[in-house]
Design a protein around this motif. Structure first.
Motif, short mmCIF file in Angstrom:
data_model
loop_
_atom_site.label_atom_id
_atom_site.label_comp_id
_atom_site.label_asym_id
_atom_site.label_seq_id
_atom_site.Cartn_x
_atom_site.Cartn_y
_atom_site.Cartn_z
N MET A 83 14.54 126.15 0.53
CA MET A 83 14.60 127.27 1.46
C MET A 83 13.21 127.71 1.93
SD MET A 83 17.77 127.88 1.74
CE MET A 83 17.91 129.50 2.46
N LYS A 84 12.18 127.31 1.21
CA LYS A 84 10.86 127.83 1.56
C LYS A 84 10.51 127.43 2.99
CE LYS A 84 6.02 127.67 0.14
NZ LYS A 84 5.63 128.75 1.05
N LYS A 85 10.10 128.42 3.76
CA LYS A 85 9.76 128.16 5.15
C LYS A 85 8.27 127.89 5.25
CE LYS A 85 13.95 128.86 6.10
NZ LYS A 85 14.75 127.68 5.84
N ILE A 86 7.96 126.81 5.91
CA ILE A 86 6.56 126.37 5.93
C ILE A 86 5.97 126.51 7.33
CG2 ILE A 86 5.15 124.25 5.78
CD1 ILE A 86 7.13 123.66 3.35
N VAL A 87 4.75 127.01 7.37
CA VAL A 87 4.06 127.13 8.67
C VAL A 87 2.83 126.22 8.66
CG1 VAL A 87 2.81 128.66 10.24
CG2 VAL A 87 4.82 129.52 9.03
N VAL A 88 2.80 125.30 9.62
CA VAL A 88 1.62 124.47 9.81
C VAL A 88 0.94 124.95 11.09
CG1 VAL A 88 0.74 122.12 10.18
CG2 VAL A 88 2.69 122.50 8.65
N ALA A 89 -0.31 125.43 10.96
CA ALA A 89 -1.04 125.96 12.12
C ALA A 89 -2.04 124.92 12.60
CB ALA A 89 -1.79 127.22 11.71
N LEU A 90 -1.96 124.62 13.90
CA LEU A 90 -2.82 123.58 14.48
C LEU A 90 -3.62 124.20 15.61
CD1 LEU A 90 -2.37 120.62 13.52
CD2 LEU A 90 -1.25 120.21 15.67
N ASP A 91 -4.90 124.47 15.34
CA ASP A 91 -5.74 125.06 16.39
C ASP A 91 -6.80 124.07 16.82
OD1 ASP A 91 -4.74 127.82 16.58
OD2 ASP A 91 -5.33 127.96 14.47
N GLY A 92 -7.47 124.38 17.92
CA GLY A 92 -8.57 123.52 18.34
C GLY A 92 -8.85 123.61 19.82
N ASN A 93 -9.84 122.82 20.25
CA ASN A 93 -10.27 122.84 21.65
C ASN A 93 -9.18 122.34 22.59
OD1 ASN A 93 -12.81 121.73 19.88
ND2 ASN A 93 -13.37 123.32 21.33
N SER A 94 -9.39 122.64 23.87
CA SER A 94 -8.46 122.16 24.89
C SER A 94 -8.53 120.64 24.98
CB SER A 94 -8.83 122.73 26.26
OG SER A 94 -8.71 124.11 26.27
N GLY A 95 -7.37 120.03 25.07
CA GLY A 95 -7.32 118.59 25.32
C GLY A 95 -7.67 117.69 24.16
N CYS A 96 -7.59 118.19 22.92
CA CYS A 96 -7.92 117.27 21.83
C CYS A 96 -6.67 116.67 21.19
CB CYS A 96 -8.83 117.92 20.80
SG CYS A 96 -8.09 119.32 20.04
N GLY A 97 -5.54 116.85 21.85
CA GLY A 97 -4.31 116.19 21.40
C GLY A 97 -3.46 117.01 20.45
N LYS A 98 -3.68 118.32 20.44
CA LYS A 98 -2.91 119.17 19.51
C LYS A 98 -1.40 119.09 19.78
CE LYS A 98 -4.78 123.05 20.64
NZ LYS A 98 -5.71 122.61 21.69
N LEU A 123 -0.59 125.53 5.85
CA LEU A 123 -1.64 124.55 6.10
C LEU A 123 -2.26 124.83 7.47
CD1 LEU A 123 -3.05 121.88 5.14
CD2 LEU A 123 -1.44 120.67 6.59
N LYS A 124 -3.61 124.84 7.50
CA LYS A 124 -4.30 125.09 8.77
C LYS A 124 -5.16 123.88 9.12
CE LYS A 124 -4.71 129.95 7.64
NZ LYS A 124 -5.62 131.08 7.45
N ILE A 125 -4.98 123.42 10.36
CA ILE A 125 -5.77 122.28 10.82
C ILE A 125 -6.57 122.75 12.03
CG2 ILE A 125 -5.67 119.92 11.75
CD1 ILE A 125 -4.36 119.99 9.05
N PHE A 126 -7.83 122.37 12.08
CA PHE A 126 -8.63 122.64 13.27
C PHE A 126 -9.02 121.31 13.88
CE2 PHE A 126 -12.30 123.73 15.82
CZ PHE A 126 -11.90 124.93 16.39
N MET A 127 -8.42 121.01 15.05
CA MET A 127 -8.67 119.71 15.68
C MET A 127 -9.76 119.81 16.73
SD MET A 127 -4.88 118.14 16.15
CE MET A 127 -5.35 116.74 17.12
N THR A 128 -10.58 118.79 16.81
CA THR A 128 -11.62 118.76 17.82
C THR A 128 -11.87 117.32 18.23
OG1 THR A 128 -13.87 119.43 18.29
CG2 THR A 128 -13.44 118.80 16.03
#
Ligand code: DC
Length: 247
Positions: A21-36, A163-168
């Motif tokens: 039941m645990k609800k999981i949030v994966v946050a994906l942030d980053g610059n414009s156009g890096c394929g997020k 989980l937090k991901i910062f894409m660049t």
């Protein structure tokens, strides 16, 4: 069956329920156009989570403002316009994608056009706009396991994300990928125009007062410049496996 035999069965049932039941949030942030967005979409499909493209929400507001000639500097106009905006997502079985609807109309293609891209960052700077969209993003995340991509997901929308991901990626690489994407949708744009747009958006997004684009302290950085698409998805899946124990 004795009581001592029954207790472990109940205990494992509750542990299973809790995990399940645990609800999981994966946050994906980053610059414009890096394929997020493309990455988030595939992750959500593999994990059977809901994908929420928050950039699409800022784009939908921008489209409304453009169509209705809203003066971004006029607080009353902006406030009134926001009351008239309803954004929703619907899954399209044919394309296998979540599509964006503005006041009941499918605007998925329109919001990706350059005229929207050119105005979306100034619109996203407006605190009133952010307040409305962040509230809706939190509601969408409530009670669901989600992969949400944007600029402030790990810092503002869900600071406690699992989980937090910062894409660049390097600017030229991002511009080339975005140009290819636009071409596949039938829009030809000069590479330099894409570079200028991404650069400008990065500047505005990172320097605005309200919720600027920045890496959360506990985010994992992934530079996709030299990665293939599958490699970037796999790296994140590995992190999800490592940190959350699924995937
Ligand atoms: O992800 P995208 O390129 O479609 O986003 C469009 C713009 O929306 C981006 O330049 C900044 C803004 N945005 C934002 O300010 N906060 C978010 N969470 C998502 C997008």
């Amino acid at each position: 069956m004795t009581l001592s035999e029954t207790i472990p069965i109940f205990a494992s049932y509750f542990i299973f329920e809790f995990l399940f039941m645990k609800k999981i949030v994966v946050a994906l942030d980053g610059n414009s156009g890096c394929g997020k967005s493309s990455t988030a979409k595939v992750l959500a499909r593999k994990l059977k989570f809901i994908y929420i493209d928050t950039g699409a929400m800022y784009r939908a507001v921008t489209l409304f403002f453009l169509k209705n000639h809203i003066d971004l500097k006029n607080d009353l106009d902006v406030e009134q316009a926001l009351k008239e905006i309803d954004i929703s997502f619907q899954y399209n079985m044919e394309s296998g994608k979540n599509e964006t609807f503005l006041n009941g109309k499918n605007v998925e293609r329109e919001i990706r056009k350059m005229e929207v891209s050119n105005l979306v960052s100034p619109v996203s700077e407006i605190s009133r706009v952010r307040r409305k969209l962040v509230e809706q993003q939190r509601r969408l995340g409530e009670g669901n396991s989600v992969v949400m991509d944007g600029r402030d997901i790990g810092t503002v929308v869900f600071p406690n994300a699992d989980l937090k991901i910062f894409m660049t990626a390097e600017l030229e690489v991002r511009a080339f990928r975005r140009q290819k994407e636009l071409k596949e949708q039938g829009t030809l744009v000069e590479l330099q125009d894409v570079i200028d747009n991404l650069k400008k958006r990065d500047e505005i997004d990172s320097s605005r007062d309200d919720s600027p684009l920045k890496k959360a302290d506990d985010a994992h950085v992934i530079d996709t410049s030299k990665l293939t698409f599958d490699e970037q998805v796999d790296q994140i899946l590995d992190l999800i496996h490592e940190k959350i124990g699924i995937a």
